[in-house]
Structures are given as C-alpha cells and as structure tokens.
Design an enzyme around this catalytic site. Structure first.
Site, PDB file in Angstrom:
ATOM      1  N   SER A   1       0.870  -1.183   0.000  1.00  0.00           N
ATOM      2  CA  SER A   1       0.000   0.000   0.000  1.00  0.00           C
ATOM      3  C   SER A   1       0.903   1.228   0.000  1.00  0.00           C
ATOM      4  CB  SER A   1      -0.847  -0.025   1.276  1.00  0.00           C
ATOM      5  OG  SER A   1      -1.448   1.214   1.526  1.00  0.00           O
TER       6      SER A   1
ATOM      7  N   TYR B   1      -2.789  -0.901  10.169  1.00  0.00           N
ATOM      8  CA  TYR B   1      -2.743  -1.155   8.723  1.00  0.00           C
ATOM      9  C   TYR B   1      -1.354  -0.809   8.172  1.00  0.00           C
ATOM     10  CZ  TYR B   1      -4.254  -0.892   3.799  1.00  0.00           C
ATOM     11  OH  TYR B   1      -4.388  -1.069   2.444  1.00  0.00           O
TER      12      TYR B   1
END
Ligand code: NDP
Length: 254
Positions: A144, A157
């Site tokens: 990401s 995350y």
C-alpha cells in the site's frame, strides 16, 4: 511460451472476489491462467468465478479465512487437489480498522495484522512446497502507500503493510534458488469497497486524493491487471524482492 503467456499456470488470488484482487484475477485469467478465488464471501466469490470462467480457461472458489493459518493450509491443499499444481499466489486479502492508535483494542490490532501480514505469510508458507515441486513459482504481495507513509487513523494497517515489504524481500532471498520470485505491489488510491468506506470515515479524503495524485484520478482495479500479469509471467523471472508502486505518481511527488 511467450513472455506474458500464463497458459497452464494455476493462480490463487486471496480476496479475489472484488476490488483489486478481482482486477488482478481478470488480468491473469485473460493471460491464460486458471484462477482460484480464495475468500470468505461465497456469493461474491461465485459471481467472480462466473466472470473469470468466461475470461479464461477455468476458475473456482475455495473458501479461505486468511487470518486462520489452518485455513490457509487447507485452501492451498484444495487448490492443488483441484487443479494439480500451484504456480502463482497473489496475497491480496486485506482490511483496515480506522481509528486513532490510542483507541485501538489489542484484538483490533491483531485482526488487522493477522489478516494483512500473518495471512500472507501463512499462505506463502503453504504454497512453498507445491511451487518447489512445480519447478518454481510467483508470489505477489499487495502492500500500500501505507507501506511507505503513515496515517493517524492507520497504525495497524500501516504497520502490516510496511512489514509486507520486508516479508516480500525475505521470501525472495530464501526461495530464489527454488526459482520462486516474490515481489510486492504498492497500489495508490484505488476505487474499491475498502476505499469507499474510507471516504465515508475520513473527511475530505476523496478531494485530497484527487489533488495529491499526479495522474489526477483514483485508480481502478483494472489498473493493477498489467503488473499482476508481468509479475506472474516468465517476463519477470529475474525480478525478485522488488517493490513496485502502481499509484499514478502518488509516491513520486513530495
Ligand atoms: P476490498 O475490500 O474490495 O477487498 C478486500 C478483499 O479481501 C475482499 O475480497 C475480501 O473478501 C478479502 N478478505 C478480507 N478479509 C479476509 C479474510 N480474513 N480472509 C479471506 N479474505 C479476506 O479491498 P481492495 O480491493 O481495495 O483491497 C485489496 C488489497 O489491496 C488489500 O490488501 C488492501 O489493503 C490493498 N490496497 C488497497 C488500496 C485501495 O486504494 N483500494 C490501496 C493499497 C492497498 P471476503 O470478504 O469475501 O473474505
């Protein structure tokens, strides 16, 4: 065999029933691979399998809860039983819980890390032996922009996605001599269910992403199809441990 031909190859895509996973699965199916959609939601997965069966040689749903290492082992075993081999693993399943770090319950932290990071490790570990037996393999891990940047609402995350990069490099070095390549893709901001929720939860996110992305748009799941085919195909046989942003220039601009 041509550089990008996946005829005869079998690919598992975790979370392949929607969003980025389905975008990648469509690319792999179009290049000739048989696809295993490995996820929890049966209805969504069966719809994805119906579409992928039209695009490529074959597709099947195998139930997976990536946060459960036994489920990862079983899923890989069933994939090999059904299709006879495993060549490509896309570790795409992922989720986030958005809140300030001080508000996290430890079980929420664990849920994010176990889904995004431990799940990728457990699936890779399960895939190792069938790939070795097939003479090699391709592991594609989905990171990401949070593999690179942090965010106030994304401690767990971002920690899991940063670690995915180091896992990718470690698998690459461990398994290079087995002809297994392990690479990471770092998507920019892609329009999927995950980010539709984020746009509701994080005020101003939509406009900020449009302003901040040099390409001036959100990515679409199909923007990830090409990199999936490249990293799954013989074209990338000497590429391993690489970390490749697919982000419309997001990570290139200060
Ligand atoms: P979606 O929410 O659309 O898809 C997430 C997928 O993961 C679903 O298919 C879901 O299937 C699956 N999944 C979630 N938890 C589990 C679990 N425990 N076991 C098995 N499967 C699971 O999100 P995206 O397509 O956006 O995200 C895909 C990946 O891309 C994630 O790793 C995400 O972090 C990453 N990413 C996304 C970005 C974006 O902008 N969209 C940017 C950067 C990275 P099911 O619910 O059926 O299990």
């Amino acid at each position: 065999m041509t550089l990008f031909d996946l005829t005869g190859r079998v690919a598992v895509v975790t979370g392949g029933n929607g969003g980025i996973g389905l975008g990648m699965a469509r690319g792999l199916a179009g290049a000739g691979a048989k696809i295993v959609v490995a996820a929890r939601n049966r209805d969504k997965s069966e719809a994805a399998v119906a579409e992928l069966t039209r695009l490529g040689p074959a597709a099947a749903f195998i139930e997976l809860d990536v946060a459960d290492p036994d489920s990862c082992q079983q899923m890989v075993r069933r994939a090999v039983e059904q299709f006879g081999r495993l060549d490509i693993l896309v570790n795409n399943a992922g989720m986030s819980i958005r809140k300030q770090p001080q508000e996290y319950a430890i079980d929420e932290w664990r849920q994010v890390v176990e889904t995004n990071l431990t799940g990728a490790f457990a699936c890779s570990q399960a895939a190792y032996e069938p790939m070795r037996q097939a003479g090699g393999g391709k592991i594609i891990n989905i990171g990401s922009m949070m593999s690179v940047f942090g965010a106030a609402y994304a401690a767990a995350y971002a920690a899991s996605k940063g670690a995915i990069v180091q896992l990718t490099k470690s698998l690459a070095t461990a398994w290079a001599r087995d002809n297994i390549q392990s690479n990471a893709v770092l998507p920019g901001w892609i329009d999927t269910e995950l980010t539709q929720n984020a746009r509701v939860q994080v005020e101003g996110l939509h406009e900020r992403i449009l302003r901040r992305t040099p390409a001036g748009r959100w990515g679409r799941p199909e923007d990830l199809a090409g990199i999936a085919v490249y990293l799954a195909s013989p074209a990338s046989d000497f590429v391993t441990g690489a970390v490749i942003p697919v982000d419309g220039g997001y990570s290139a601009e200060f």
